[in-house]
Design a protein around this motif. Structure first.
Motif, mmCIF file in Angstrom:
data_model
loop_
_atom_site.group_PDB
_atom_site.id
_atom_site.type_symbol
_atom_site.label_atom_id
_atom_site.label_comp_id
_atom_site.label_asym_id
_atom_site.label_seq_id
_atom_site.Cartn_x
_atom_site.Cartn_y
_atom_site.Cartn_z
ATOM 1 N N ALA A 14 11.346 -6.885 6.545
ATOM 2 C CA ALA A 14 10.625 -6.035 7.491
ATOM 3 C C ALA A 14 10.201 -4.721 6.851
ATOM 4 O O ALA A 14 9.082 -4.245 7.069
ATOM 5 C CB ALA A 14 11.478 -5.782 8.723
ATOM 6 N N LEU A 15 11.055 -4.128 6.065
ATOM 7 C CA LEU A 15 10.729 -2.874 5.392
ATOM 8 C C LEU A 15 9.608 -3.092 4.381
ATOM 9 O O LEU A 15 8.671 -2.298 4.292
ATOM 10 C CB LEU A 15 11.978 -2.311 4.709
ATOM 11 N N SER A 16 9.668 -4.175 3.645
ATOM 12 C CA SER A 16 8.627 -4.490 2.667
ATOM 13 C C SER A 16 7.293 -4.778 3.346
ATOM 14 O O SER A 16 6.251 -4.306 2.899
ATOM 15 C CB SER A 16 9.034 -5.695 1.823
ATOM 16 N N VAL A 17 7.333 -5.547 4.424
ATOM 17 C CA VAL A 17 6.096 -5.876 5.140
ATOM 18 C C VAL A 17 5.467 -4.618 5.714
ATOM 19 O O VAL A 17 4.255 -4.425 5.629
ATOM 20 C CB VAL A 17 6.371 -6.917 6.254
ATOM 21 N N ARG A 18 6.271 -3.737 6.267
ATOM 22 C CA ARG A 18 5.727 -2.493 6.815
ATOM 23 C C ARG A 18 5.070 -1.655 5.722
ATOM 24 O O ARG A 18 4.003 -1.080 5.923
ATOM 25 C CB ARG A 18 6.830 -1.711 7.507
ATOM 26 N N ALA A 19 5.696 -1.588 4.556
ATOM 27 C CA ALA A 19 5.129 -0.835 3.434
ATOM 28 C C ALA A 19 3.805 -1.445 2.984
ATOM 29 O O ALA A 19 2.835 -0.723 2.730
ATOM 30 C CB ALA A 19 6.122 -0.802 2.272
ATOM 31 N N ILE A 20 3.752 -2.767 2.913
ATOM 32 C CA ILE A 20 2.518 -3.446 2.497
ATOM 33 C C ILE A 20 1.406 -3.218 3.509
ATOM 34 O O ILE A 20 0.256 -2.926 3.144
ATOM 35 C CB ILE A 20 2.775 -4.955 2.295
ATOM 36 N N LYS A 21 1.726 -3.348 4.800
ATOM 37 C CA LYS A 21 0.714 -3.145 5.839
ATOM 38 C C LYS A 21 0.166 -1.726 5.813
ATOM 39 O O LYS A 21 -1.042 -1.506 5.955
ATOM 40 C CB LYS A 21 1.297 -3.449 7.223
ATOM 41 N N GLU A 22 1.051 -0.750 5.645
ATOM 42 C CA GLU A 22 0.602 0.641 5.596
ATOM 43 C C GLU A 22 -0.342 0.861 4.420
ATOM 44 O O GLU A 22 -1.415 1.445 4.567
ATOM 45 C CB GLU A 22 1.785 1.596 5.476
ATOM 46 N N SER A 27 -5.585 2.034 2.447
ATOM 47 C CA SER A 27 -6.370 2.036 1.204
ATOM 48 C C SER A 27 -7.672 1.240 1.294
ATOM 49 O O SER A 27 -8.411 1.176 0.312
ATOM 50 C CB SER A 27 -5.519 1.502 0.055
ATOM 51 N N GLN A 28 -7.976 0.673 2.443
ATOM 52 C CA GLN A 28 -9.182 -0.149 2.572
ATOM 53 C C GLN A 28 -10.460 0.584 2.191
ATOM 54 O O GLN A 28 -11.364 -0.017 1.619
ATOM 55 C CB GLN A 28 -9.324 -0.685 3.999
ATOM 56 N N THR A 29 -10.550 1.847 2.531
ATOM 57 C CA THR A 29 -11.782 2.595 2.261
ATOM 58 C C THR A 29 -11.681 3.483 1.025
ATOM 59 O O THR A 29 -12.609 4.218 0.728
ATOM 60 C CB THR A 29 -12.152 3.454 3.485
ATOM 61 N N MET A 30 -10.580 3.397 0.308
ATOM 62 C CA MET A 30 -10.393 4.230 -0.891
ATOM 63 C C MET A 30 -10.959 3.534 -2.121
ATOM 64 O O MET A 30 -10.894 2.313 -2.226
ATOM 65 C CB MET A 30 -8.902 4.458 -1.162
ATOM 66 N N PRO A 31 -11.450 4.311 -3.062
ATOM 67 C CA PRO A 31 -11.758 3.719 -4.367
ATOM 68 C C PRO A 31 -10.465 3.178 -4.990
ATOM 69 O O PRO A 31 -9.376 3.690 -4.719
ATOM 70 C CB PRO A 31 -12.293 4.905 -5.183
ATOM 71 N N GLN A 33 -8.969 3.290 -7.922
ATOM 72 C CA GLN A 33 -8.108 4.205 -8.677
ATOM 73 C C GLN A 33 -7.344 5.154 -7.747
ATOM 74 O O GLN A 33 -6.171 5.444 -7.963
ATOM 75 C CB GLN A 33 -8.921 5.009 -9.702
ATOM 76 N N GLU A 34 -8.009 5.621 -6.682
ATOM 77 C CA GLU A 34 -7.344 6.503 -5.722
ATOM 78 C C GLU A 34 -6.243 5.752 -4.970
ATOM 79 O O GLU A 34 -5.162 6.297 -4.733
ATOM 80 C CB GLU A 34 -8.351 7.060 -4.720
ATOM 81 N N ALA A 35 -6.503 4.514 -4.614
ATOM 82 C CA ALA A 35 -5.497 3.713 -3.912
ATOM 83 C C ALA A 35 -4.250 3.533 -4.768
ATOM 84 O O ALA A 35 -3.127 3.598 -4.259
ATOM 85 C CB ALA A 35 -6.080 2.359 -3.529
ATOM 86 N N PHE A 36 -4.434 3.320 -6.074
ATOM 87 C CA PHE A 36 -3.274 3.159 -6.960
ATOM 88 C C PHE A 36 -2.508 4.469 -7.147
ATOM 89 O O PHE A 36 -1.308 4.455 -7.371
ATOM 90 C CB PHE A 36 -3.699 2.616 -8.325
ATOM 91 N N ARG A 37 -3.181 5.602 -7.045
ATOM 92 C CA ARG A 37 -2.519 6.900 -7.225
ATOM 93 C C ARG A 37 -1.838 7.399 -5.955
ATOM 94 O O ARG A 37 -0.951 8.250 -6.013
ATOM 95 C CB ARG A 37 -3.543 7.952 -7.661
ATOM 96 N N THR A 38 -2.247 6.901 -4.803
ATOM 97 C CA THR A 38 -1.752 7.395 -3.518
ATOM 98 C C THR A 38 -0.295 7.008 -3.296
ATOM 99 O O THR A 38 0.117 5.891 -3.581
ATOM 100 C CB THR A 38 -2.621 6.842 -2.371
ATOM 101 N N ARG A 39 0.479 7.949 -2.769
ATOM 102 C CA ARG A 39 1.878 7.690 -2.411
ATOM 103 C C ARG A 39 1.916 7.392 -0.911
ATOM 104 O O ARG A 39 1.521 8.214 -0.108
ATOM 105 C CB ARG A 39 2.744 8.916 -2.707
ATOM 106 N N PHE A 40 2.374 6.206 -0.556
ATOM 107 C CA PHE A 40 2.434 5.799 0.837
ATOM 108 C C PHE A 40 3.857 5.984 1.356
ATOM 109 O O PHE A 40 4.831 5.637 0.680
ATOM 110 C CB PHE A 40 1.994 4.345 0.990
ATOM 111 N N VAL A 41 3.991 6.498 2.581
ATOM 112 C CA VAL A 41 5.290 6.861 3.162
ATOM 113 C C VAL A 41 6.255 5.680 3.163
ATOM 114 O O VAL A 41 7.391 5.792 2.699
ATOM 115 C CB VAL A 41 5.102 7.415 4.596
ATOM 116 N N TRP A 42 5.832 4.530 3.708
ATOM 117 C CA TRP A 42 6.767 3.404 3.840
ATOM 118 C C TRP A 42 7.104 2.784 2.494
ATOM 119 O O TRP A 42 8.186 2.245 2.304
ATOM 120 C CB TRP A 42 6.245 2.378 4.836
ATOM 121 N N GLU A 43 6.202 2.874 1.534
ATOM 122 C CA GLU A 43 6.540 2.373 0.193
ATOM 123 C C GLU A 43 7.596 3.266 -0.444
ATOM 124 O O GLU A 43 8.515 2.791 -1.105
ATOM 125 C CB GLU A 43 5.285 2.300 -0.687
ATOM 126 N N GLU A 44 7.497 4.565 -0.217
ATOM 127 C CA GLU A 44 8.519 5.487 -0.722
ATOM 128 C C GLU A 44 9.875 5.164 -0.087
ATOM 129 O O GLU A 44 10.900 5.129 -0.768
ATOM 130 C CB GLU A 44 8.141 6.939 -0.409
#
Length: 76
Positions: A14-22, A27-31, A33-44
């Motif tokens: 559940a924690l992994s799925v939530r991180a992936i969904k977030e 990141s759908q509208t991000m370039p 390179q920006e998506a790879f650099r972004t720190r996402f809350v649930w992934e952290e």
């Protein structure tokens, strides 16, 4: 020791799925390179969870991870 119990596996997943969904939604509208650099809350939160730390440690120590402990979820 056998595989993880269904309850532990589901709560870990559940924690992994939530991180992936977030990350996917945000990141759908991000370039790319920006998506790879972004720190996402649930992934952290996932990266700092007890399961994320225990899994590699158990692997290095060549032992199965404990399945009888309660799953610790990050606060937040």
């Amino acid at each position: 020791m056998g595989p993880k119990s269904p309850v532990v596996a589901r709560s870990s997943a559940a924690l992994s799925v939530r991180a992936i969904k977030e990350a996917a939604a945000a990141s759908q509208t991000m370039p790319l390179q920006e998506a790879f650099r972004t720190r996402f809350v649930w992934e952290e939160k996932r990266m700092h969870s007890a399961d994320a730390q225990e899994g590699p440690l158990a692997f290095v120590e060549k032992r199965p991870p404990p399945v009888d402990r309660p799953v610790r979820r990050p606060v937040g």
